[in-house]
Design a protein around this motif. Structure first.
Motif, PDB file in Angstrom:
ATOM      1  N   THR A  85      20.899  39.705  50.838  1.00  2.64           N
ATOM      2  CA  THR A  85      20.487  39.254  49.512  1.00  2.64           C
ATOM      3  C   THR A  85      20.755  40.335  48.479  1.00  2.64           C
ATOM      4  OG1 THR A  85      18.726  37.939  50.525  1.00  2.64           O
ATOM      5  CG2 THR A  85      18.578  38.326  48.146  1.00  2.64           C
ATOM      6  N   SER A  86      21.559  39.991  47.457  1.00  2.00           N
ATOM      7  CA  SER A  86      21.798  40.912  46.348  1.00  2.00           C
ATOM      8  C   SER A  86      20.635  40.850  45.373  1.00  2.00           C
ATOM      9  CB  SER A  86      23.074  40.523  45.600  1.00  2.00           C
ATOM     10  OG  SER A  86      24.182  40.493  46.460  1.00  2.00           O
ATOM     11  N   LEU A  87      20.186  42.005  44.896  1.00  2.00           N
ATOM     12  CA  LEU A  87      19.140  42.068  43.885  1.00  2.00           C
ATOM     13  C   LEU A  87      19.755  42.483  42.554  1.00  2.00           C
ATOM     14  CD1 LEU A  87      16.318  43.897  45.886  1.00  2.00           C
ATOM     15  CD2 LEU A  87      16.633  41.427  45.564  1.00  2.00           C
ATOM     16  N   ALA A  88      19.407  41.772  41.493  1.00  2.00           N
ATOM     17  CA  ALA A  88      19.954  42.083  40.175  1.00  2.00           C
ATOM     18  C   ALA A  88      19.430  43.427  39.692  1.00  2.00           C
ATOM     19  CB  ALA A  88      19.584  40.980  39.184  1.00  2.00           C
ATOM     20  N   ARG A  89      20.332  44.269  39.255  1.00  2.00           N
ATOM     21  CA  ARG A  89      19.956  45.631  38.861  1.00  2.00           C
ATOM     22  C   ARG A  89      19.102  45.657  37.598  1.00  2.00           C
ATOM     23  NH1 ARG A  89      25.471  48.173  36.352  1.00  2.00           N
ATOM     24  NH2 ARG A  89      25.804  46.577  34.781  1.00  2.00           N
ATOM     25  N   ASP A  90      19.220  44.630  36.741  1.00  2.00           N
ATOM     26  CA  ASP A  90      18.480  44.606  35.477  1.00  2.00           C
ATOM     27  C   ASP A  90      17.089  43.981  35.606  1.00  2.00           C
ATOM     28  OD1 ASP A  90      20.644  45.791  34.298  1.00  2.00           O
ATOM     29  OD2 ASP A  90      21.378  43.968  33.316  1.00  2.00           O
ATOM     30  N   THR A  91      16.679  43.624  36.812  1.00  2.00           N
ATOM     31  CA  THR A  91      15.350  43.046  36.997  1.00  2.00           C
ATOM     32  C   THR A  91      14.292  44.027  36.503  1.00  2.00           C
ATOM     33  OG1 THR A  91      16.148  41.879  38.967  1.00  2.00           O
ATOM     34  CG2 THR A  91      13.753  42.036  38.667  1.00  2.00           C
ATOM     35  N   TRP A  92      13.416  43.556  35.623  1.00  2.00           N
ATOM     36  CA  TRP A  92      12.408  44.412  34.993  1.00  2.00           C
ATOM     37  C   TRP A  92      11.185  44.491  35.899  1.00  2.00           C
ATOM     38  CZ3 TRP A  92      13.686  47.597  31.363  1.00  2.00           C
ATOM     39  CH2 TRP A  92      12.734  48.224  30.565  1.00  2.00           C
ATOM     40  N   VAL A  93      10.852  45.712  36.357  1.00  2.00           N
ATOM     41  CA  VAL A  93       9.795  45.887  37.355  1.00  2.00           C
ATOM     42  C   VAL A  93       8.911  47.081  36.994  1.00  2.00           C
ATOM     43  CG1 VAL A  93      11.178  44.904  39.221  1.00  2.00           C
ATOM     44  CG2 VAL A  93      11.289  47.367  38.776  1.00  2.00           C
ATOM     45  N   THR A  94       7.814  47.191  37.715  1.00  4.75           N
ATOM     46  CA  THR A  94       6.946  48.367  37.617  1.00  4.75           C
ATOM     47  C   THR A  94       7.393  49.381  38.656  1.00  4.75           C
ATOM     48  OG1 THR A  94       5.074  47.008  36.907  1.00  4.75           O
ATOM     49  CG2 THR A  94       4.581  49.212  37.758  1.00  4.75           C
ATOM     50  N   ILE A  95       7.589  50.624  38.229  1.00  6.28           N
ATOM     51  CA  ILE A  95       8.069  51.684  39.121  1.00  6.28           C
ATOM     52  C   ILE A  95       7.020  52.780  39.219  1.00  6.28           C
ATOM     53  CG2 ILE A  95       9.853  53.435  39.495  1.00  6.28           C
ATOM     54  CD1 ILE A  95      11.790  51.675  37.915  1.00  6.28           C
ATOM     55  N   GLY A  96       6.699  53.184  40.441  1.00  3.56           N
ATOM     56  CA  GLY A  96       5.769  54.286  40.654  1.00  3.56           C
ATOM     57  C   GLY A  96       4.314  53.893  40.452  1.00  3.56           C
ATOM     58  N   ASP A  97       3.465  54.916  40.336  1.00  2.00           N
ATOM     59  CA  ASP A  97       2.018  54.712  40.302  1.00  2.00           C
ATOM     60  C   ASP A  97       1.409  54.788  38.908  1.00  2.00           C
ATOM     61  OD1 ASP A  97       1.912  54.488  43.120  1.00  2.00           O
ATOM     62  OD2 ASP A  97       1.926  56.678  43.313  1.00  2.00           O
ATOM     63  N   ASN A  98       2.247  54.996  37.880  1.00  2.00           N
ATOM     64  CA  ASN A  98       1.687  55.160  36.529  1.00  2.00           C
ATOM     65  C   ASN A  98       1.980  53.980  35.610  1.00  2.00           C
ATOM     66  OD1 ASN A  98       4.382  55.483  36.114  1.00  2.00           O
ATOM     67  ND2 ASN A  98       4.262  57.542  35.205  1.00  2.00           N
ATOM     68  N   GLY A  99       2.425  52.846  36.207  1.00  2.00           N
ATOM     69  CA  GLY A  99       2.677  51.648  35.410  1.00  2.00           C
ATOM     70  C   GLY A  99       3.978  51.658  34.644  1.00  2.00           C
ATOM     71  N   HIS A 100       4.881  52.601  34.947  1.00  2.00           N
ATOM     72  CA  HIS A 100       6.150  52.686  34.227  1.00  2.00           C
ATOM     73  C   HIS A 100       6.996  51.433  34.457  1.00  2.00           C
ATOM     74  CE1 HIS A 100       9.783  54.464  32.518  1.00  2.00           C
ATOM     75  NE2 HIS A 100      10.435  54.051  33.583  1.00  2.00           N
ATOM     76  N   LYS A 101       7.530  50.864  33.376  1.00  3.55           N
ATOM     77  CA  LYS A 101       8.388  49.686  33.459  1.00  3.55           C
ATOM     78  C   LYS A 101       9.832  50.081  33.202  1.00  3.55           C
ATOM     79  CE  LYS A 101       5.162  46.357  33.735  1.00  3.55           C
ATOM     80  NZ  LYS A 101       5.117  45.308  34.789  1.00  3.55           N
ATOM     81  N   ASN A 102      10.734  49.544  34.021  1.00  9.34           N
ATOM     82  CA  ASN A 102      12.149  49.845  33.839  1.00  9.34           C
ATOM     83  C   ASN A 102      12.973  48.892  34.695  1.00  9.34           C
ATOM     84  OD1 ASN A 102      14.643  51.265  33.273  1.00  9.34           O
ATOM     85  ND2 ASN A 102      13.415  53.112  32.938  1.00  9.34           N
TER      86      ASN A 102
END
Length: 313
Positions: A85-102
């Motif tokens: 399954t390919s995942l779209a690179r531009d999918t907007w997600v939460t990264i890490g433990d500080n709520g960072h979105k990217n």
């Protein structure tokens, strides 16, 4: 038996050997604490999920830069069925433990394979603990050792391939590369052309690009299944020169055996999200794909765990 084991290992390496370029960013700024990959509990242990990562680095350190290609290879060790399954690179997600979105692919530049695995596990409720990363030049060398790969081509793809190879001609030294005929509907591509094919984006969008990546992946896997012993030895050396992984050779051989038992033609290819399964936004000049995470979990798990009871989520 030796040939069978080598073929098994190389089959899996062919599946993971698709890497596409993207500009490298800074060193880690969000390392994963205490090796926490946020593995989701209670999933079928017969299904082995491996993260396949492609980066643009030309250095030996493959853990830097954004992950321009991200695929989940799910191998059912009981049935031998494989889903990629390919995942779209531009999918907007939460990264890490500080709520960072990217963007999803930014996780790799912030924290390498571990942060990317953690982010995917948290977003999609998965249990990925292993990864394979391959660099920019791996594709060229691997395809050339295979003697090229045959690809069905769509309109304007020959032009896009030739244009990309011409722009990067200095990278291939004195090698003379015969252009793909402009009207070709099928062509045997050398390594440089195969990489150019998988990088095409100007003809459509990232979803078209993902589809070309999956087509190339299948073509490579089919060629590996028919490798001669000299080819296998050369391919094994080349693969390990371009690949970084936290899997052992015996793990690769074991899983590769199951892949071969299933048959390369039976590998199921998917993309997520597909058209209509996301909301697009380009505010501030940043492309973002917003997904319904509950729907995403159900759909991805539907591929990987067809017997799962989704009322548990």
């Amino acid at each position: 038996m030796i040939r069978k084991m080598m073929n098994a290992a190389l089959a899996l390496l062919a599946i993971v050997a698709l890497a596409l370029p993207c500009a490298a960013l800074a060193d880690y700024s969000m390392p994963v604490a205490d090796g926490d990959l946020s593995v989701y509990p209670g999933l079928d242990e017969n299904v082995k999920n491996i993260l396949l990562i492609g980066t643009d680095t030309r250095e030996k350190d493959l853990a830097s830069g954004r992950a321009d290609t991200m695929m989940i290879c799910s191998i059912n060790q009981k049935t031998g069925i494989v889903h990629i399954t390919s995942l779209a690179r531009d999918t907007w997600v939460t990264i890490g433990d500080n709520g960072h979105k990217n963007k999803l692919n930014a996780a790799h530049s912030f924290g390498g394979p571990n942060l990317l695995m953690q982010t995917i596990n948290r977003t999609y409720h998965l249990n990925i603990e292993h990864y394979v990363t391959v660099n920019f030049y791996g594709i060229c060398d691997i395809v050339d050792i295979l003697g090229g790969v045959t690809i069905q081509l769509e309109e304007n793809e020959p032009w896009a391939i030739n244009s990309s190879v011409e722009e990067s001609y200095a990278d291939y030294g004195d090698t003379r590369i015969t252009p793909v005929p402009a009207d070709a509907t099928e062509a045997k591509l050398c390594g440089a052309q195969a990489l150019a094919y998988a990088r095409i984006r100007k003809l459509d969008n990232d979803f078209g690009r993902q589809n070309r990546q999956r087509k190339l992946l299948m073509a490579m896997a089919s060629e590996v299944a028919n490798c001669s012993i000299p080819q296998m030895i050369s391919l094994a050396t080349t693969c390990f020169d371009h690949v970084a992984t936290n899997m052992s050779l015996m793990d690769i051989i074991s899983l590769g055996t199951k892949v071969l038992a299933s048959g390369v033609s039976d590998i199921q290819m998917h993309a997520f999200p597909e058209e209509g399964e996301y909301r697009y936004d380009s505010a501030n000049g940043v492309s973002k794909l917003f997904i319904d995470e509950a729907y995403a979990i159900e759909k991805l798990h539907g591929y990987m765990y067809p017997d799962k009871d989704f009322t548990e989520n």
